[in-house]
Design a protein around this motif. Structure first.
Motif: not given
Lengths: 247, 504
Positions: A43-53, A56-60, A74-75, A83-86
């Motif tokens: 899931l982290a890797r999917r977010c990292a790939t989709a991130c327009p900017q 995201i470093d999904p491994e760390k 990503c949220e 990831i969730s934005f507070s």
């Protein structure tokens, strides 16, 4: 005259009691992101790939707040599981290494440069240069002069001439066409001086990173205070300045 | 007129359907159209299989037309016969190294190398530091003096250069030379991966993020066929566009008051502007609406509780706005500065093709929400204007009328929006090959247009953006003629045009 008095009474006293009292922003507001390290790595890797900017470093399990524009993709993709934005609007950092984070970094007041507090803690005059900023960072900096924030009560002011300034407040990704004007302004400010970079553009090029028409700010000047956001909330800017210079 | 192809706002067309005229005929058609009550929406160059072409999108009444031609390396300038073309021709010269002959005043728009890699029309080498390297228009005479301002602005505002030719306090001519904000946006939109485009579009002009995002979303929706936004999404997008308009107009009225040193309304409207930005946070999570609008719909639904919050806030601030307006527009110190200042008469406004607030204040009743409605903007009765004399007062009053109009719209839209569900769109991957689309929307400054051409593989080959400021900066220069130089800030604010939207 009567109209003036009537309107004045109706408008009342509107200045916020921040920082003495906390402010709770609306739950929709996307402030400091929090990373869940126990999330499914796929899931982290999917977010990292989709991130327009590509922030995201999904491994760390880290997000680069210099690049992030807080779009919330990503949220949404991870349904908050990665990831969730507070609603925490305190995002300023003095050490650029801390921009790459999992949502936790040391309190700004503790790691800001102490000599700046001595020099500018009681009175800070800043010269703002918009170097190809899209007018969001500019507008949300300007808004600090409205009655709700009332920046001047903290002894902080934006001034018209670099000769009257203690520091440079930069917004925008720095277009090639603004490079000289920006550096001229910096040179015209008497030393010692402070440099504040505000917004994703000034921190990393933001949406315009990789454009051949921009010159990264970090290649031109040494930055003392980094304020992430696209644009940063006025309270993000205010809290960063108060912590960096005053507390 | 029969040489022009009628097109619809936001509808995809195969590129091969756009008529390609011989250049002489193309030029005659455009000039005749502009002479007879027509306006230029888009006029730009692009390359097609190494050939250079020009494409124009024109409007007259409620009709849109497209036409194109093969563009020679040199041609007789259209600007020499009609001033509506002047910035478009300068832009084409700068972007593609084409020389319009007998152009009355050919000069750079944004100071950058052209896209064909051929010799620069202005003789610049862009490896050097170029901005400002240009012979400004000068008035000569013993009593003439020149005032140069910028690029760095004295306030917290974007950069631009203004040069005044004055006799005493009176401005004979104001030359506005921009380009400092150039970030290469149009090139980025053809070279960046698809996932980055919505973020770039939101940054074209941050104060117009909603209008630009809607224009982009409509273009991509038309070009991808399968992505169409649902009713709730369209309702929320329209509400976001109107909230953006409200925040900007309310802020402008406050700033206008501040510029004539009447501070109470400046403070009140400064705060009230923030209320609308906070409503955008409820709608989108960001004070400028960023992250909300994506091709195919919106990313956040609006639940009943938040819809009620927005409606309650609108009802709370409406009487406040009206009361502060009563204070502002009846103060004689304000009226003596607003009235008869910076007048652009209707004939001049038509000749320049002014749009939006500035156009309507000069008596041009054009509003893209009425003439080319999109999303839910066509569901409302048009805003009526009563003061259209073309000065600062009219530009302020038109804003006030639009504020009241938009307050009603947002209230109705938001009440309707929480009734329906909306689907969060998936990112678009493929576009129809060899296609064309143009979108028009009424941004808070006026008509905003995006035009997209795709290539044989369905990639974006050319992305053209036209901010309303592209038409209106010249209006500000005309407004300043024979005014006192001390009235410049007031006039500038009464137009409040975009630097980055112009510079791209």
């Amino acid at each position: 005259m009567l109209k003036l008095i009537r309107t004045r009474i109706n408008q009342g006293y509107r200045t916020s009691s921040y920082p003495k009292k906390d402010i709770q922003l609306h739950e929709s507001y996307r402030g400091r992101p929090q990373i869940n390290h126990n999330c499914d790595p796929e899931l982290a890797r999917r977010c990292a790939t989709a991130c327009p900017q590509d922030a995201i470093d999904p491994e760390k399990g880290l997000i680069d707040l210099g690049r992030c524009v807080f779009c919330g993709l990503c949220e949404r993709l991870s349904e908050g599981k990665f990831i969730s934005f507070s609603t925490n609007f305190e995002l300023g950092v003095a050490d650029p290494a801390q921009l790459l984070c999992d949502g936790n970094f040391p309190d700004l007041a503790a790691h800001s440069k102490q000599h700046f507090k001595r020099l500018f803690g009681r009175s800070l005059q800043l010269r703002e240069v918009s170097a190809a900023g899209c007018n969001c960072c500019e507008a949300d900096t300007n808004v600090l002069n409205t009655p709700f924030f009332d920046l001047s009560r903290f002894g902080i002011d934006f001034v018209a001439s670099p000769r009257h300034a203690d520091g440079l407040f930069v917004t925008g990704p720095v277009s090639r066409n603004m490079k000289t004007a920006l550096l001229d302004t910096y040179d015209a400010i008497p030393s010692p001086k402070v440099v504040i970079a505000t917004g994703s553009c000034a921190l990393s090029g933001g949406p315009f990173r990789d454009s051949s028409e921009i010159v990264p700010l970090q290649d031109l000047l040494e930055v003392d205070l980094f304020i992430p956001g696209c644009p940063p909330h006025p309270l993000t800017i205010l809290s960063a300045m108060l912590k960096f210079f005053k507390l | 007129m029969d040489k022009l192809l009628p097109v619809a706002n936001g509808c995809m067309l195969p590129r091969k359907e756009i008529p390609v005229l011989d250049f002489t005929l193309f030029r005659d058609e455009l000039l005749a159209f502009a002479e007879n009550g027509g306006y230029i929406v888009q006029f730009f160059a692009f390359t097609e299989n190494t050939r250079l072409k020009a494409l124009a999108v024109l409007r007259k009444d409620t009709n849109l037309y497209a036409v194109s031609c093969l563009l020679p390396d040199e041609y007789q300038a259209l600007t020499a016969e009609n001033s509506k073309f002047h910035l478009f021709e300068r832009e084409i010269a700068e972007q593609y190294g084409v020389r319009p002959l007998n152009h009355p005043w050919l000069k750079p728009v944004r100071y950058h190398a052209n896209q064909r890699g051929c010799q620069d029309i202005f003789g610049n080498d862009y490896k050097e530091d170029i901005p400002g390297n240009y012979d400004y228009f000068r008035v000569e005479g013993e009593q003439i003096h020149e005032v140069g301002v910028g690029p760095v602005h004295a306030g917290i505002i974007e950069p631009g250069h203004f040069r005044f030719q004055c006799i005493g306090e009176i401005v004979l001519h104001l030359e506005i030379q921009l380009g400092y904000q150039h970030r290469g946006v149009e090139k980025l939109l053809t070279s960046f991966p698809f996932k980055r485009l919505p973020i770039v579009v939101e940054g074209i002009a941050g104060d117009t993020a909603m209008a630009n995002s809607i224009s982009y979303a409509q273009a991509v929706e038309a070009l991808s066929l399968c992505h169409d936004a649902d009713t709730t999404a369209r309702t929320l997008r329209t509400a976001a566009l109107e909230l953006e308009r409200l925040a900007c107009h309310v802020g402008d009225l406050g700033a206008l008051s501040g510029d004539v040193a009447f501070n109470p309304p400046a403070a009140y409207y400064g705060r009230l502007r923030g209320e609308f930005l906070n409503l955008l946070v409820i709608l989108s999570g960001n004070r400028f609406g960023r992250g909300l609008i994506r091709p195919g719909g919106v990313t956040m639904p609006l639940d009943e509780k938040n819809a009620a919050l927005i409606v309650a806030k609108i009802q709370e601030v409406r009487p406040e706005i009206i009361q502060v307006a009563d204070l502002l527009f009846t103060a004689h110190t304000v009226l003596s500065r607003f009235e008869a200042c910076g007048r652009v008469d209707r004939d001049t406004a038509i000749a320049l093709g002014l749009v939006g607030v500035a156009g309507r204040a000069s008596g041009i009743n054009y509003d893209a929400r009425v003439d080319f409605p999109t999303e839910k903007s066509g569901d409302f009765a048009p805003c009526k204007h009563i003061r259209q004399k073309g000065g600062v007062y009219s530009r302020a009053w038109v804003r006030y009328e639009e504020i009241l109009h938009s307050l009603d719209q947002v209230e109705k839209l938001v009440s309707a929006a929480n009734l329906g569900k909306t689907i969060t769109p998936n990112p678009v991957e493929n576009l129809v090959p060899d296609a064309f689309v143009v979108t028009l929307n009424e941004a808070w400054r006026g008509e905003l247009s995006h035009c997209v051409l795709t290539d044989a593989e369905g990639r974006i080959a050319r992305y053209k953006i036209k901010d309303p400021s592209f038409h209106n900066w010249t209006g500000l220069a005309m407004a300043l003629r024979n005014e006192q130089i001390s009235d410049f800030p007031l006039n500038n604010k009464s137009f409040n045009l975009s630097y980055c939207g112009f510079d791209l």
